[in-house]
Design a protein around this motif. Structure first.
Motif, PDB file in Angstrom:
ATOM      1  N   LYS A 197       0.821  -1.211   0.000  1.00 43.73           N
ATOM      2  CA  LYS A 197       0.000   0.000   0.000  1.00 43.73           C
ATOM      3  C   LYS A 197       0.853   1.257   0.000  1.00 43.73           C
ATOM      4  CE  LYS A 197      -2.467  -1.630   3.454  1.00 43.73           C
ATOM      5  NZ  LYS A 197      -3.485  -1.727   4.530  1.00 43.73           N
ATOM      6  N   LEU A 198       1.960   1.249   0.746  1.00 43.08           N
ATOM      7  CA  LEU A 198       2.832   2.420   0.763  1.00 43.08           C
ATOM      8  C   LEU A 198       3.527   2.613  -0.579  1.00 43.08           C
ATOM      9  CD1 LEU A 198       4.645   2.476   4.224  1.00 43.08           C
ATOM     10  CD2 LEU A 198       3.073   4.161   3.297  1.00 43.08           C
ATOM     11  N   GLY A 199       4.111   1.557  -1.104  1.00 39.38           N
ATOM     12  CA  GLY A 199       4.818   1.671  -2.366  1.00 39.38           C
ATOM     13  C   GLY A 199       3.902   2.105  -3.495  1.00 39.38           C
ATOM     14  N   SER A 200       2.684   1.578  -3.507  1.00 35.22           N
ATOM     15  CA  SER A 200       1.735   1.959  -4.547  1.00 35.22           C
ATOM     16  C   SER A 200       1.364   3.429  -4.435  1.00 35.22           C
ATOM     17  CB  SER A 200       0.479   1.088  -4.446  1.00 35.22           C
ATOM     18  OG  SER A 200       0.783  -0.268  -4.689  1.00 35.22           O
ATOM     19  N   SER A 201       1.183   3.911  -3.202  1.00 37.32           N
ATOM     20  CA  SER A 201       0.876   5.327  -3.006  1.00 37.32           C
ATOM     21  C   SER A 201       2.014   6.208  -3.499  1.00 37.32           C
ATOM     22  CB  SER A 201       0.600   5.594  -1.522  1.00 37.32           C
ATOM     23  OG  SER A 201       0.445   6.977  -1.265  1.00 37.32           O
ATOM     24  N   ILE A 202       3.251   5.823  -3.178  1.00 35.98           N
ATOM     25  CA  ILE A 202       4.418   6.591  -3.620  1.00 35.98           C
ATOM     26  C   ILE A 202       4.495   6.619  -5.138  1.00 35.98           C
ATOM     27  CG2 ILE A 202       6.945   6.575  -3.663  1.00 35.98           C
ATOM     28  CD1 ILE A 202       6.781   5.381  -0.787  1.00 35.98           C
ATOM     29  N   ALA A 203       4.305   5.464  -5.769  1.00 38.14           N
ATOM     30  CA  ALA A 203       4.397   5.390  -7.228  1.00 38.14           C
ATOM     31  C   ALA A 203       3.341   6.259  -7.899  1.00 38.14           C
ATOM     32  CB  ALA A 203       4.269   3.933  -7.675  1.00 38.14           C
ATOM     33  N   ARG A 204       2.109   6.218  -7.373  1.00 36.45           N
ATOM     34  CA  ARG A 204       1.036   7.019  -7.973  1.00 36.45           C
ATOM     35  C   ARG A 204       1.331   8.511  -7.858  1.00 36.45           C
ATOM     36  NH1 ARG A 204      -2.295   3.210  -5.341  1.00 36.45           N
ATOM     37  NH2 ARG A 204      -2.804   4.706  -3.702  1.00 36.45           N
ATOM     38  N   LEU A 205       1.822   8.942  -6.705  1.00 41.76           N
ATOM     39  CA  LEU A 205       2.072  10.371  -6.523  1.00 41.76           C
ATOM     40  C   LEU A 205       3.245  10.839  -7.386  1.00 41.76           C
ATOM     41  CD1 LEU A 205       1.236  12.944  -5.149  1.00 41.76           C
ATOM     42  CD2 LEU A 205       2.720  12.380  -3.228  1.00 41.76           C
ATOM     43  N   LEU A 206       4.298  10.034  -7.471  1.00 36.60           N
ATOM     44  CA  LEU A 206       5.414  10.395  -8.349  1.00 36.60           C
ATOM     45  C   LEU A 206       4.944  10.513  -9.798  1.00 36.60           C
ATOM     46  CD1 LEU A 206       8.240   8.095  -6.928  1.00 36.60           C
ATOM     47  CD2 LEU A 206       8.198  10.601  -6.850  1.00 36.60           C
ATOM     48  N   HIS A 207       4.106   9.570 -10.210  1.00 37.75           N
ATOM     49  CA  HIS A 207       3.581   9.618 -11.575  1.00 37.75           C
ATOM     50  C   HIS A 207       2.761  10.892 -11.794  1.00 37.75           C
ATOM     51  CE1 HIS A 207       2.138   8.014 -15.385  1.00 37.75           C
ATOM     52  NE2 HIS A 207       0.907   8.322 -15.018  1.00 37.75           N
ATOM     53  N   ALA A 208       1.954  11.271 -10.800  1.00 35.37           N
ATOM     54  CA  ALA A 208       1.140  12.483 -10.910  1.00 35.37           C
ATOM     55  C   ALA A 208       2.006  13.735 -10.999  1.00 35.37           C
ATOM     56  CB  ALA A 208       0.192  12.587  -9.719  1.00 35.37           C
ATOM     57  N   LYS A 209       3.231  13.664 -10.485  1.00 36.99           N
ATOM     58  CA  LYS A 209       4.146  14.804 -10.546  1.00 36.99           C
ATOM     59  C   LYS A 209       4.961  14.814 -11.843  1.00 36.99           C
ATOM     60  CE  LYS A 209       4.838  15.749  -5.617  1.00 36.99           C
ATOM     61  NZ  LYS A 209       4.805  17.221  -5.700  1.00 36.99           N
ATOM     62  N   GLY A 210       4.639  13.913 -12.748  1.00 34.81           N
ATOM     63  CA  GLY A 210       5.329  13.897 -14.025  1.00 34.81           C
ATOM     64  C   GLY A 210       6.639  13.147 -14.025  1.00 34.81           C
ATOM     65  N   VAL A 211       6.860  12.321 -13.004  1.00 34.97           N
ATOM     66  CA  VAL A 211       8.096  11.555 -12.908  1.00 34.97           C
ATOM     67  C   VAL A 211       7.934  10.232 -13.663  1.00 34.97           C
ATOM     68  CG1 VAL A 211       9.703  10.422 -11.320  1.00 34.97           C
ATOM     69  CG2 VAL A 211       8.649  12.608 -10.694  1.00 34.97           C
ATOM     70  N   GLN A 212       8.966   9.816 -14.372  1.00 31.39           N
ATOM     71  CA  GLN A 212       8.981   8.505 -15.014  1.00 31.39           C
ATOM     72  C   GLN A 212       9.237   7.452 -13.937  1.00 31.39           C
ATOM     73  OE1 GLN A 212      11.952   8.069 -18.082  1.00 31.39           O
ATOM     74  NE2 GLN A 212      11.797   5.836 -18.074  1.00 31.39           N
ATOM     75  N   VAL A 213       8.233   6.612 -13.671  1.00 30.30           N
ATOM     76  CA  VAL A 213       8.286   5.686 -12.546  1.00 30.30           C
ATOM     77  C   VAL A 213       8.397   4.251 -13.041  1.00 30.30           C
ATOM     78  CG1 VAL A 213       7.131   4.865 -10.456  1.00 30.30           C
ATOM     79  CG2 VAL A 213       6.859   7.249 -11.180  1.00 30.30           C
ATOM     80  N   THR A 214       9.357   3.532 -12.507  1.00 30.17           N
ATOM     81  CA  THR A 214       9.457   2.089 -12.683  1.00 30.17           C
ATOM     82  C   THR A 214       9.264   1.450 -11.318  1.00 30.17           C
ATOM     83  OG1 THR A 214      11.002   2.309 -14.531  1.00 30.17           O
ATOM     84  CG2 THR A 214      10.943   0.184 -13.416  1.00 30.17           C
ATOM     85  N   VAL A 215       8.568   0.328 -11.278  1.00 32.10           N
ATOM     86  CA  VAL A 215       8.303  -0.327 -10.001  1.00 32.10           C
ATOM     87  C   VAL A 215       8.830  -1.751 -10.044  1.00 32.10           C
ATOM     88  CG1 VAL A 215       6.277   1.100  -9.536  1.00 32.10           C
ATOM     89  CG2 VAL A 215       6.009  -1.075 -10.735  1.00 32.10           C
ATOM     90  N   TYR A 216       9.128  -2.285  -8.846  1.00 31.01           N
ATOM     91  CA  TYR A 216       9.584  -3.674  -8.740  1.00 31.01           C
ATOM     92  C   TYR A 216       9.084  -4.266  -7.430  1.00 31.01           C
ATOM     93  CZ  TYR A 216      12.257  -7.911  -8.434  1.00 31.01           C
ATOM     94  OH  TYR A 216      12.591  -9.237  -8.330  1.00 31.01           O
ATOM     95  N   ASP A 217       8.634  -5.497  -7.503  1.00 34.20           N
ATOM     96  CA  ASP A 217       8.229  -6.245  -6.314  1.00 34.20           C
ATOM     97  C   ASP A 217       8.558  -7.714  -6.572  1.00 34.20           C
ATOM     98  OD1 ASP A 217       6.065  -5.643  -3.808  1.00 34.20           O
ATOM     99  OD2 ASP A 217       6.268  -7.744  -4.412  1.00 34.20           O
ATOM    100  N   ILE A 218       8.909  -8.436  -5.517  1.00 32.86           N
ATOM    101  CA  ILE A 218       9.230  -9.850  -5.685  1.00 32.86           C
ATOM    102  C   ILE A 218       7.984 -10.666  -6.003  1.00 32.86           C
ATOM    103  CG2 ILE A 218      11.268  -9.759  -4.205  1.00 32.86           C
ATOM    104  CD1 ILE A 218       9.587 -11.010  -1.983  1.00 32.86           C
ATOM    105  N   ASP A 219       6.804 -10.122  -5.700  1.00 25.87           N
ATOM    106  CA  ASP A 219       5.543 -10.825  -5.913  1.00 25.87           C
ATOM    107  C   ASP A 219       5.065 -10.589  -7.349  1.00 25.87           C
ATOM    108  OD1 ASP A 219       3.006 -11.863  -5.969  1.00 25.87           O
ATOM    109  OD2 ASP A 219       2.328 -10.870  -4.135  1.00 25.87           O
ATOM    110  N   PRO A 220       4.982 -11.632  -8.176  1.00 22.43           N
ATOM    111  CA  PRO A 220       4.544 -11.432  -9.561  1.00 22.43           C
ATOM    112  C   PRO A 220       3.110 -10.937  -9.673  1.00 22.43           C
ATOM    113  CG  PRO A 220       4.728 -13.779  -9.052  1.00 22.43           C
ATOM    114  CD  PRO A 220       5.325 -13.042  -7.906  1.00 22.43           C
ATOM    115  N   VAL A 221       2.271 -11.254  -8.696  1.00 21.89           N
ATOM    116  CA  VAL A 221       0.896 -10.753  -8.712  1.00 21.89           C
ATOM    117  C   VAL A 221       0.892  -9.235  -8.614  1.00 21.89           C
ATOM    118  CG1 VAL A 221      -1.321 -10.740  -7.508  1.00 21.89           C
ATOM    119  CG2 VAL A 221      -0.050 -12.884  -7.761  1.00 21.89           C
ATOM    120  N   ARG A 222       1.700  -8.706  -7.704  1.00 16.18           N
ATOM    121  CA  ARG A 222       1.777  -7.249  -7.573  1.00 16.18           C
ATOM    122  C   ARG A 222       2.372  -6.610  -8.819  1.00 16.18           C
ATOM    123  NH1 ARG A 222       3.784  -6.197  -1.307  1.00 16.18           N
ATOM    124  NH2 ARG A 222       1.765  -6.650  -0.313  1.00 16.18           N
TER     125      ARG A 222
END
Length: 373
Positions: A197-222
């Motif tokens: 939940k925290l990582g997803s919130s961070i990624a969404r806000l960075l994206h809203a600020k116009g930042v190019q965001v890449t994400v990674y998680d060990i869980d393939p579902v996520r």
């Protein structure tokens, strides 16, 4: 906190504690961030339990809050070492609550390494643990079989607002530190490691600020969920680290190993949402790196031909600016109070548990009555 705000908070907690009074009050040890609003919550714990000691998280202690709490309750120093050794952990509890029924209120899995010993060797009885964080949830879930009930609020829907706002505060603080050095977010690719939940919130806000965001998680579902939400998902973790100009660690566990740091691109910033001892293996950094201050709360790590910046010494970057999430934190604190009553009943089997939906609904209804105005 203004006097009127404190009065409303005290009234809210009085209503909550009235709903969750246990038939027999246990003793309790409370690990907590000792922030300015926290004394009201601590007093509420003391209504439902005999509070034997408050153990404040070392890097989030407000002096005024500590002085206020010390007038009523012992405040002891907290460290991982205190509960890493079973004999030391048992001795500590014996010194404060020998022979008593005890509830452990945790933030970050501090009691996990010695939980079996505490349940077996303590002269009283460990009724169970209430854990607040995803990091701590993972520590208890990784135990082969917890020797007592562990009631986690880390994944409660009542925690969703807090997680969303913490994510916002992390991005705010990271950007503020970068701007303090003359850098900005736009144009700097970001990597978010950990898509809870925290990582997803961070990624969404960075994206809203116009930042190019890449994400990674060990869980393939996520990772699949992130792809459906429009994020670039790293297929190669090492390559993603090499490309990022800002790395935000939100795993609740080990995000960057010692050998990962030399892979960072020159001038990259690293920040976390929890403590450095959880997310970063700084002790594993190869020999040859030196540390120098580089602006407020930014440390420059450099070796021949390579350098990167670490924010707030690797500890939760948002605590530099208060880490406030407003009154939404009181939802989670109320659920912790409900957990005390659940454990005091002594009818839960060892293992992981959650507060039932009807208790969460009662908490939310009470909270809305006080804070939806």
């Amino acid at each position: 906190m203004e006097t009127s705000d404190r009065a409303r908070l005290d009234t809210y907690f009085a209503k909550i504690t009235g709903q969750f009074v246990p038939e027999v009050r246990p003793s309790a040890f409370l690990v907590t961030h000792l922030l300015p609003e926290r004394p009201s919550f601590v007093r509420s714990v003391g209504v439902l339990a005999e509070l034997r000691a408050v153990l404040p998280k070392p890097k989030s202690i407000d002096p005024g809050a500590r002085r206020e709490i010390e007038q009523r309750t012992p405040v002891d120093e907290l460290s991982r070492e205190l509960f890493a050794d079973p004999a030391t952990a048992v001795t500590y509890l014996e010194s404060r609550a020998a022979g008593e029924d005890v509830v452990l209120l945790d933030v970050g899995g501090y009691f996990a390494p010695s939980l079996d010993a505490l349940c077996e060797r303590f002269s009283g009885r460990i009724l169970g643990v209430v854990e607040d964080t995803e990091n701590g949830h993972q520590r208890y879930a990784e135990l082969p079989k917890p020797a007592c009930p562990v009631l986690s609020v880390a994944r409660s829907p009542l925690k969703d607002p807090e997680d969303f706002l913490v994510g916002q505060s992390v991005v705010f603080s990271a950007e503020a530190l970068m701007r303090g050095r003359g850098d900005i977010l736009p144009g700097r690719p970001a990597l978010v490691i950990g898509l809870g939940k925290l990582g997803s919130s961070i990624a969404r806000l960075l994206h809203a600020k116009g930042v190019q965001v890449t994400v990674y998680d060990i869980d393939p579902v996520r990772r699949a969920q992130a792809l459906s939400q429009g994020f670039a998902v790293a297929q190669d973790r090492e390559r993603a680290i090499q490309r990022a100009g800002l790395v935000l660690c939100a795993t609740g566990a080990l995000a960057l190993r010692g050998e990962d740091f030399p892979q960072l691109r020159n001038g990259a910033y690293v920040a976390t949402v929890t403590s450095s001892e959880d997310e970063l293996e700084l002790d594993g950094l190869p020999d040859g790196y030196t540390r120098t201050g580089s602006g407020d709360s930014v440390t420059r790590y450099s070796a021949t031909g390579h350098y990167f910046y670490l924010m707030n010494n690797g500890n939760a970057v948002n605590f530099l600016h208060g880490a406030s999430v407003g009154p939404f934190i009181f939802l989670v604190q109320a659920e912790i109070l409900a957990g005390i009553r659940m454990l005091a009943r002594s009818d839960l089997d060892p293992g992981m548990h959650e507060v039932p939906p009807q208790d969460r609904a009662a908490i939310a209804a009470t909270w809305l009555n006080y804070y939806n105005r």
